[in-house]
Every structure is written in structure tokens, then in C-alpha cells.
Design a protein around this motif. Sequence first.
Motif, mmCIF file in Angstrom:
data_model
loop_
_atom_site.group_PDB
_atom_site.id
_atom_site.type_symbol
_atom_site.label_atom_id
_atom_site.label_comp_id
_atom_site.label_asym_id
_atom_site.label_seq_id
_atom_site.Cartn_x
_atom_site.Cartn_y
_atom_site.Cartn_z
ATOM 1 N N GLN A 50 0.823 -1.205 0.000
ATOM 2 C CA GLN A 50 0.000 0.000 0.000
ATOM 3 C C GLN A 50 0.861 1.260 0.000
ATOM 4 O O GLN A 50 0.499 2.269 -0.606
ATOM 5 C CB GLN A 50 -0.961 -0.006 1.192
ATOM 6 C CG GLN A 50 -1.896 -1.197 1.209
ATOM 7 C CD GLN A 50 -2.601 -1.448 -0.108
ATOM 8 O OE1 GLN A 50 -3.053 -0.529 -0.781
ATOM 9 N NE2 GLN A 50 -2.676 -2.706 -0.502
ATOM 10 N N ARG A 53 1.719 1.981 -3.420
ATOM 11 C CA ARG A 53 0.558 2.552 -4.129
ATOM 12 C C ARG A 53 0.466 4.060 -3.936
ATOM 13 O O ARG A 53 0.137 4.789 -4.850
ATOM 14 C CB ARG A 53 -0.742 1.935 -3.602
ATOM 15 C CG ARG A 53 -1.191 0.770 -4.360
ATOM 16 C CD ARG A 53 -2.577 0.384 -3.888
ATOM 17 N NE ARG A 53 -2.711 -1.045 -3.825
ATOM 18 C CZ ARG A 53 -2.892 -1.807 -4.894
ATOM 19 N NH1 ARG A 53 -2.970 -1.272 -6.074
ATOM 20 N NH2 ARG A 53 -2.984 -3.100 -4.761
ATOM 21 N N HIS A 79 -9.709 -3.219 5.179
ATOM 22 C CA HIS A 79 -9.981 -3.829 3.882
ATOM 23 C C HIS A 79 -8.807 -4.687 3.463
ATOM 24 O O HIS A 79 -7.672 -4.461 3.886
ATOM 25 C CB HIS A 79 -10.193 -2.750 2.807
ATOM 26 C CG HIS A 79 -11.269 -1.778 3.135
ATOM 27 N ND1 HIS A 79 -12.600 -2.055 2.988
ATOM 28 C CD2 HIS A 79 -11.208 -0.515 3.634
ATOM 29 C CE1 HIS A 79 -13.310 -1.006 3.368
ATOM 30 N NE2 HIS A 79 -12.490 -0.059 3.766
ATOM 31 N N PHE A 83 -9.298 -3.991 -2.117
ATOM 32 C CA PHE A 83 -10.226 -2.916 -1.796
ATOM 33 C C PHE A 83 -9.523 -1.699 -1.205
ATOM 34 O O PHE A 83 -9.978 -0.577 -1.375
ATOM 35 C CB PHE A 83 -11.315 -3.422 -0.855
ATOM 36 C CG PHE A 83 -12.108 -4.550 -1.458
ATOM 37 C CD1 PHE A 83 -12.940 -4.334 -2.538
ATOM 38 C CD2 PHE A 83 -11.994 -5.831 -0.953
ATOM 39 C CE1 PHE A 83 -13.651 -5.375 -3.119
ATOM 40 C CE2 PHE A 83 -12.700 -6.878 -1.518
ATOM 41 C CZ PHE A 83 -13.530 -6.655 -2.598
ATOM 42 N N ALA A 85 -6.749 -0.407 -2.113
ATOM 43 C CA ALA A 85 -6.252 0.429 -3.206
ATOM 44 C C ALA A 85 -7.304 1.465 -3.606
ATOM 45 O O ALA A 85 -6.989 2.640 -3.802
ATOM 46 C CB ALA A 85 -5.875 -0.435 -4.412
ATOM 47 N N GLU A 86 -8.552 1.037 -3.693
ATOM 48 C CA GLU A 86 -9.642 1.952 -4.051
ATOM 49 C C GLU A 86 -9.851 3.011 -2.975
ATOM 50 O O GLU A 86 -10.068 4.183 -3.283
ATOM 51 C CB GLU A 86 -10.938 1.166 -4.252
ATOM 52 C CG GLU A 86 -10.904 0.230 -5.445
ATOM 53 C CD GLU A 86 -12.146 -0.653 -5.517
ATOM 54 O OE1 GLU A 86 -13.188 -0.291 -4.914
ATOM 55 O OE2 GLU A 86 -12.066 -1.701 -6.177
ATOM 56 N N GLU A 89 -6.978 5.550 -3.167
ATOM 57 C CA GLU A 89 -7.135 6.418 -4.337
ATOM 58 C C GLU A 89 -8.232 7.452 -4.106
ATOM 59 O O GLU A 89 -8.082 8.617 -4.462
ATOM 60 C CB GLU A 89 -7.440 5.571 -5.573
ATOM 61 C CG GLU A 89 -6.227 4.798 -6.064
ATOM 62 C CD GLU A 89 -6.565 3.807 -7.173
ATOM 63 O OE1 GLU A 89 -7.659 3.907 -7.770
ATOM 64 O OE2 GLU A 89 -5.720 2.937 -7.420
ATOM 65 N N LYS A 90 -9.331 7.039 -3.477
ATOM 66 C CA LYS A 90 -10.418 7.974 -3.196
ATOM 67 C C LYS A 90 -9.976 9.035 -2.193
ATOM 68 O O LYS A 90 -10.266 10.220 -2.370
ATOM 69 C CB LYS A 90 -11.643 7.232 -2.670
ATOM 70 C CG LYS A 90 -12.794 8.187 -2.374
ATOM 71 C CD LYS A 90 -14.062 7.466 -2.049
ATOM 72 C CE LYS A 90 -15.231 8.338 -1.741
ATOM 73 N NZ LYS A 90 -15.102 9.752 -1.629
#
Length: 174
Positions: A50, A53, A79, A83, A85-86, A89-90
Motif C-alpha cells: 500500500q 501505491r 480492507h 479494496f 487500493a480503491e 485512491e479515493k
Amino acid sequence: GALRYDPAVDTIFEIGGQDAKYIRLAGGHVSDMAMNEACSAGTGSFLEEQGTRIGTAAGMDEFSKRALAADSGVSLGQHCSVFMAEVIEKAIADGKSPDAVMAGLYDSVVQNYLNRVKGPRSIGRRIFCQGMPFSAPALAAAVARQTGRAVSVPPNPGMTGALGHKRIDLAQHG
């Protein structure tokens, strides 16, 4: 091994690269234990994946420093890798600082550990943190913050699990 460094320890949180363990001590002996069974979201490999990321830290040492420097962490929840990663990003798209996201990631790992590894088991007064991910001070800080307990980290947390409490003469035990 934990008792060699800190005789007052009564709870051990071990987070490794691939697994996580909870150990409760009573009178210097193991009285309860648990291990993650399927999810690796509470491990060092998860943190490293992460952190990559987020893309702003040059290695885990820098990642930890930036997380500790954040004013607060972003709540990322618990998570698995796909999940998370999403969610990351958000958070970044919503204007959250990468440092706050990093701090939130350490909190997320500890939340995952407390809920999925430790579960309903008790925590004593002093937590010993072992496993290579605890080389990053931000992880131990997240444990202290979320448990409200004193935390102890040995000089080389990745090697502590290899130390034994008592010497066993293998020649006598076949």
C-alpha cells in the motif's frame, strides 16, 4: 524472546511479512494465542504494497517517518489489499495529504489486527511488539494509540521471535 528484553510484558503482538500472531502471557508462560487465518491485511507485505501505491515514500523508513509527521490519519477502515487500493485512491482524490493517508494505513493495519487476530481476547498492561514491520516506529505508535497501553519494541524486532526463553538440550530430547 520477548521476556529477555522486557520481563514486564504480558501481551505480544507479532506482525510479520506474511502473518500476524497474538500471544498472551501469564507468569511468563503462554496462556492464550491466535494467528491470522486468511487475510494478510495486517502484515508487513500489506504495508509495503500500500505504501508503494501511495507512491510518495522512498522505502518503509521514509513511509514511517511521514506517517509519524502527519497531524492526523485518514480513516481507511479495514480492507484487504484489493479494496484498500480503491480507498486510498479515493482519499487522495478527495484532497487528503499522502502523509495523512500513510498514518491512516498504519491505523488500519492495527485495527485489522485487533479485530481479526486478537479478536475478543484480552490485552494486558504492556504490549511487546515483534516482527520486522515494527522496525517502523509508526506501527508501534499506532498500537499504543489504539490500545492505550504501554508498548515495548526491541532493538531488532524482526529477530525476537527466534529467541527462546529457555535453553533446551536437544541431545537429551532426541
